[in-house]
Design a protein around this motif. Structure first.
Motif, mmCIF file in Angstrom:
data_model
loop_
_atom_site.group_PDB
_atom_site.id
_atom_site.type_symbol
_atom_site.label_atom_id
_atom_site.label_comp_id
_atom_site.label_asym_id
_atom_site.label_seq_id
_atom_site.Cartn_x
_atom_site.Cartn_y
_atom_site.Cartn_z
ATOM 1 N N ASN A 272 0.827 -1.208 0.000
ATOM 2 C CA ASN A 272 0.000 0.000 0.000
ATOM 3 C C ASN A 272 0.858 1.254 0.000
ATOM 4 O O ASN A 272 0.500 2.261 -0.614
ATOM 5 C CB ASN A 272 -0.941 0.012 1.207
ATOM 6 C CG ASN A 272 -2.202 -0.795 0.947
ATOM 7 O OD1 ASN A 272 -2.213 -1.698 0.102
ATOM 8 N ND2 ASN A 272 -3.265 -0.483 1.649
ATOM 9 N N ASP A 335 -14.616 2.799 -0.088
ATOM 10 C CA ASP A 335 -13.287 2.311 -0.458
ATOM 11 C C ASP A 335 -12.490 3.462 -1.083
ATOM 12 O O ASP A 335 -12.881 3.992 -2.125
ATOM 13 C CB ASP A 335 -13.436 1.161 -1.468
ATOM 14 C CG ASP A 335 -12.106 0.456 -1.751
ATOM 15 O OD1 ASP A 335 -11.046 1.091 -1.544
ATOM 16 O OD2 ASP A 335 -12.139 -0.707 -2.180
ATOM 17 N N ARG A 337 -9.990 3.508 -2.813
ATOM 18 C CA ARG A 337 -9.530 3.205 -4.178
ATOM 19 C C ARG A 337 -10.546 3.696 -5.205
ATOM 20 O O ARG A 337 -10.191 4.089 -6.316
ATOM 21 C CB ARG A 337 -9.285 1.698 -4.338
ATOM 22 C CG ARG A 337 -8.171 1.173 -3.440
ATOM 23 C CD ARG A 337 -7.973 -0.303 -3.547
ATOM 24 N NE ARG A 337 -9.171 -1.060 -3.175
ATOM 25 C CZ ARG A 337 -9.250 -2.392 -3.209
ATOM 26 N NH1 ARG A 337 -8.208 -3.108 -3.596
ATOM 27 N NH2 ARG A 337 -10.358 -2.999 -2.852
ATOM 28 N N ARG A 338 -11.840 3.683 -4.825
ATOM 29 C CA ARG A 338 -12.881 4.194 -5.734
ATOM 30 C C ARG A 338 -12.747 5.707 -5.908
ATOM 31 O O ARG A 338 -12.847 6.224 -7.023
ATOM 32 C CB ARG A 338 -14.273 3.867 -5.183
ATOM 33 C CG ARG A 338 -14.586 2.385 -5.249
ATOM 34 C CD ARG A 338 -16.029 2.106 -4.909
ATOM 35 N NE ARG A 338 -16.284 0.677 -5.021
ATOM 36 C CZ ARG A 338 -17.441 0.098 -4.762
ATOM 37 N NH1 ARG A 338 -18.466 0.840 -4.367
ATOM 38 N NH2 ARG A 338 -17.595 -1.204 -4.890
ATOM 39 N N ILE A 387 -4.741 5.532 1.694
ATOM 40 C CA ILE A 387 -4.233 4.229 1.217
ATOM 41 C C ILE A 387 -2.766 4.058 1.602
ATOM 42 O O ILE A 387 -2.353 3.027 2.141
ATOM 43 C CB ILE A 387 -4.387 4.127 -0.321
ATOM 44 C CG1 ILE A 387 -5.864 4.003 -0.717
ATOM 45 C CG2 ILE A 387 -3.589 2.944 -0.878
ATOM 46 C CD1 ILE A 387 -6.129 4.192 -2.209
ATOM 47 N N TRP A 498 -5.648 -0.062 -7.752
ATOM 48 C CA TRP A 498 -6.324 -1.311 -7.397
ATOM 49 C C TRP A 498 -5.359 -2.445 -7.074
ATOM 50 O O TRP A 498 -5.776 -3.541 -6.698
ATOM 51 C CB TRP A 498 -7.318 -1.702 -8.501
ATOM 52 C CG TRP A 498 -8.461 -0.738 -8.505
ATOM 53 C CD1 TRP A 498 -8.579 0.402 -9.236
ATOM 54 C CD2 TRP A 498 -9.637 -0.783 -7.670
ATOM 55 N NE1 TRP A 498 -9.736 1.077 -8.926
ATOM 56 C CE2 TRP A 498 -10.409 0.362 -7.973
ATOM 57 C CE3 TRP A 498 -10.110 -1.687 -6.712
ATOM 58 C CZ2 TRP A 498 -11.631 0.645 -7.343
ATOM 59 C CZ3 TRP A 498 -11.320 -1.409 -6.098
ATOM 60 C CH2 TRP A 498 -12.065 -0.265 -6.406
ATOM 61 N N HIS A 501 -4.085 -3.142 -1.179
ATOM 62 C CA HIS A 501 -5.031 -3.975 -0.416
ATOM 63 C C HIS A 501 -6.252 -3.150 -0.025
ATOM 64 O O HIS A 501 -6.128 -1.980 0.301
ATOM 65 C CB HIS A 501 -4.370 -4.508 0.859
ATOM 66 C CG HIS A 501 -3.201 -5.405 0.586
ATOM 67 N ND1 HIS A 501 -3.319 -6.596 -0.085
ATOM 68 C CD2 HIS A 501 -1.887 -5.271 0.889
ATOM 69 C CE1 HIS A 501 -2.123 -7.166 -0.178
ATOM 70 N NE2 HIS A 501 -1.234 -6.377 0.403
ATOM 71 N N ALA A 502 -7.394 -3.790 -0.028
ATOM 72 C CA ALA A 502 -8.622 -3.116 0.426
ATOM 73 C C ALA A 502 -8.480 -2.813 1.913
ATOM 74 O O ALA A 502 -7.844 -3.557 2.654
ATOM 75 C CB ALA A 502 -9.823 -4.016 0.183
ATOM 76 N N GLN A 503 -9.106 -1.724 2.347
ATOM 77 C CA GLN A 503 -9.052 -1.336 3.753
ATOM 78 C C GLN A 503 -10.346 -1.670 4.462
ATOM 79 O O GLN A 503 -11.415 -1.590 3.867
ATOM 80 C CB GLN A 503 -8.876 0.174 3.831
ATOM 81 C CG GLN A 503 -7.456 0.608 4.003
ATOM 82 C CD GLN A 503 -7.455 2.100 4.249
ATOM 83 O OE1 GLN A 503 -7.422 2.863 3.318
ATOM 84 N NE2 GLN A 503 -7.534 2.492 5.501
ATOM 85 N N ARG A 504 -10.204 -1.985 5.738
ATOM 86 C CA ARG A 504 -11.422 -2.086 6.545
ATOM 87 C C ARG A 504 -11.957 -0.679 6.750
ATOM 88 O O ARG A 504 -11.200 0.284 6.805
ATOM 89 C CB ARG A 504 -11.112 -2.708 7.915
ATOM 90 C CG ARG A 504 -10.683 -4.151 7.825
ATOM 91 C CD ARG A 504 -10.581 -4.760 9.215
ATOM 92 N NE ARG A 504 -9.821 -3.917 10.142
ATOM 93 C CZ ARG A 504 -8.491 -3.862 10.146
ATOM 94 N NH1 ARG A 504 -7.788 -4.556 9.263
ATOM 95 N NH2 ARG A 504 -7.872 -3.098 11.025
#
Length: 517
Positions: A272, A335, A337-338, A387, A498, A501-504
């Motif tokens: 990240n 998110d 990233r969006r 991020i 993308w 890693h996705a975040q909580r």
């Protein structure tokens, strides 16, 4: 960078005045990254150099600033956050005064280097002091207010710089820092002096710092001097490139093995962090390169004054100011990233629109993409910094924030050099192609020339007039090439975001905000 004992938040008017003082200092600092942009032709003309040599006024500040930012952590532990912040503001005032007095371009560049270097600690420390002034529950609000100043300043810069240059003198773009800086330093010392952080003597990584200065300075000189000396046909440019590369390699090796590195490169082991830093830096480099290019084109080839060029750049802040608080409030639920993807797509759209400009483009046509760009700016910084800093422990946030800022600022300086160099080389190419169509065999060209001669011009003056029109078209087409290429690069960065890693929900929010900008 935090104190040993957490300080109680400030209350009432002390908190209000503390916020105003810190924001004023930040505003002054960020303003100086963009205020000179529209004044470059005037500064260059007064000091007897070309407008492209004048870009050193911007890049010298940016590089010195980039070198100083990673030192903030060490300096604040050595001298204390409050002392360092106030000293930084007062030294910035002195450097600004010297910039205004500069009688030649070499001296102006030297004073801009000093100004950029002493400005380094101001932004990270204003964040740290501001966060210590507010209860943890209001940390998001504090950073949103702080972000406002960093969004308004780059917008005000060209407008203010243009007006001052046209109506007073370019020296005053530096002199206006003096009253603001003195007031901000006095208020900050009055409010924060009893909140000084613990100090401790730490060893400085002298070798790492020396290597950092050498490779960054050589790289920037290579980029700035390259176009004047025909790039790698010049032994000097080759030497600078070799020293920059060798210095960078030694810097990497040293920093990864030193016990107290000036820059914590181990952060790049985190996906990240490296992907976020790369996205924010390339995006900022593209953005800043285009921000410098547009006023240059408007003033040199479209007949705009510095004030008019500033007014074209100013509306970028309107939508950014409206949307940034929304992004700040919702970043924990959406998110990031969006949001970052939206920023890149909108940046690409704006640059694609600019790539269709022609020499007949009116004020409104040129203004529309600038207004839309505000959307991209709102969705750019906060999500990408969130991020980049996600998953880091609070004690690593200052080092990570400093390193990301360092890479971003350096990328901005590279973006300026690369865009002006490419602009000139593409213009030469287009000029050659256009000149072929204006030969003796072209009936339209001959008709235009005879028309100019019959209106009273000599044949030589008529040819010069036609050459000026060819020049105008060539630089317009060259600018279109750069706008189009930049749009494509912004789209190519969407997949990069993308990769992270996705975040909580809510991860890194408060701490990440502290690293914004």
């Amino acid at each position: 960078m935090s104190a040993a004992q957490p300080l109680a938040p400030l209350e009432g008017s002390a908190r209000v005045w503390g916020t105003i003082a810190l924001s004023a200092a930040t505003f002054m600092n960020v303003l100086d990254t963009s205020i000179a942009n529209v004044s470059l032709p005037s500064i260059a003309g007064d000091l007897g150099v070309s407008p492209n040599q004048g870009t050193w006024v911007i890049t010298s500040f940016a590089v010195a600033n980039a070198i100083a930012v990673p030192l903030t952590g060490w300096l604040s532990q050595r001298f204390g956050q409050v002392r360092l912040f106030v000293a930084s503001v007062l030294l910035f005032v002195i450097a600004s005064w010297l910039c205004g007095l500069a009688p030649s371009m070499p001296l102006l560049i030297a004073f801009r280097v000093l100004q950029g270097f002493v400005a380094g600690p101001m932004i990270p420390l204003s964040q740290a002091l501001l966060l210590s002034s507010y209860p943890r529950a209001l940390a998001g609000l504090a950073m949103a207010m702080w972000s406002m100043t960093t969004l308004v300043a780059p917008v005000m810069g060209p407008l203010l710089g243009g007006w001052i240059t046209d109506h007073i003198s370019w020296s005053w773009i530096f002199y206006i820092n003096i009253p603001v800086g003195i007031a901000a330093a006095f208020a900050s010392w009055a409010i924060y002096r009893k909140r000084e952080t613990a100090r401790r003597a730490l060893p400085i990584d002298k070798v790492g710092l020396a290597l950092l200065v050498v490779w960054v300075a050589c790289m920037q000189m290579m980029l700035d001097l390259g176009k004047e000396y025909d790039w790698f046909a010049s032994p000097m440019i080759v030497a600078l490139a070799v020293v920059a590369v060798v210095g960078f390699v030694f810097f990497l090796a040293w920093e990864l093995t030193d016990d107290h590195p000036v820059v914590d490169l181990r952060l790049f082991a985190r996906r990240n962090f490296w992907a976020g830093t790369l996205a924010v830096s390339v995006g900022y480099g593209l953005f800043f390169g285009n921000v410098v290019l547009l006023p240059l084109w408007l003033q040199q080839f479209m007949g705009y004054t510095a004030t008019d060029a500033g007014m074209i750049m100013a509306p970028v802040g309107l939508l950014a100011l409206l949307l940034s608080p929304v992004v700040g409030k919702t970043i924990g639920k959406v998110d990031p990233r969006r949001y970052a993807s939206i920023a890149f797509v909108v940046f690409a759209l704006v640059l694609w629109m600019r790539s269709h400009f022609n020499t007949q483009a009116d004020f409104g046509t040129i203004m529309v993409p600038t207004i839309i760009q505000g959307v991209a700016m709102a969705f750019f910084f906060i999500p990408l910094i969130t991020i980049t800093l996600s998953g880091l422990t609070p004690d690593r946030i200052p080092a990570a924030s400093g390193l990301t800022n360092f890479v971003r600022i350096t990328a901005g300086a590279i973006g300026t050099s690369v865009s002006t160099t490419l602009w000139e080389s593409r213009a030469s190419l287009h000029h050659a192609h256009l000149a072929e169509t204006v030969g003796p065999g072209s009936s339209a060209a001959q008709a235009a020339l005879s028309g100019l001669v019959s209106s009273g011009l000599t044949p030589d003056q008529a040819l010069a007039q036609v050459n000026r029109l060819v020049d105008q078209q060539a630089f317009m087409l060259a600018a279109n090439d750069i706008f189009w290429g930049s749009a494509l690069l912004f789209l190519l960065m969407v997949p990069l975001v993308w990769l992270t890693h996705a975040q909580r929900a809510g991860a890194g929010g408060g701490d990440a905000a502290a690293g914004a900008h």
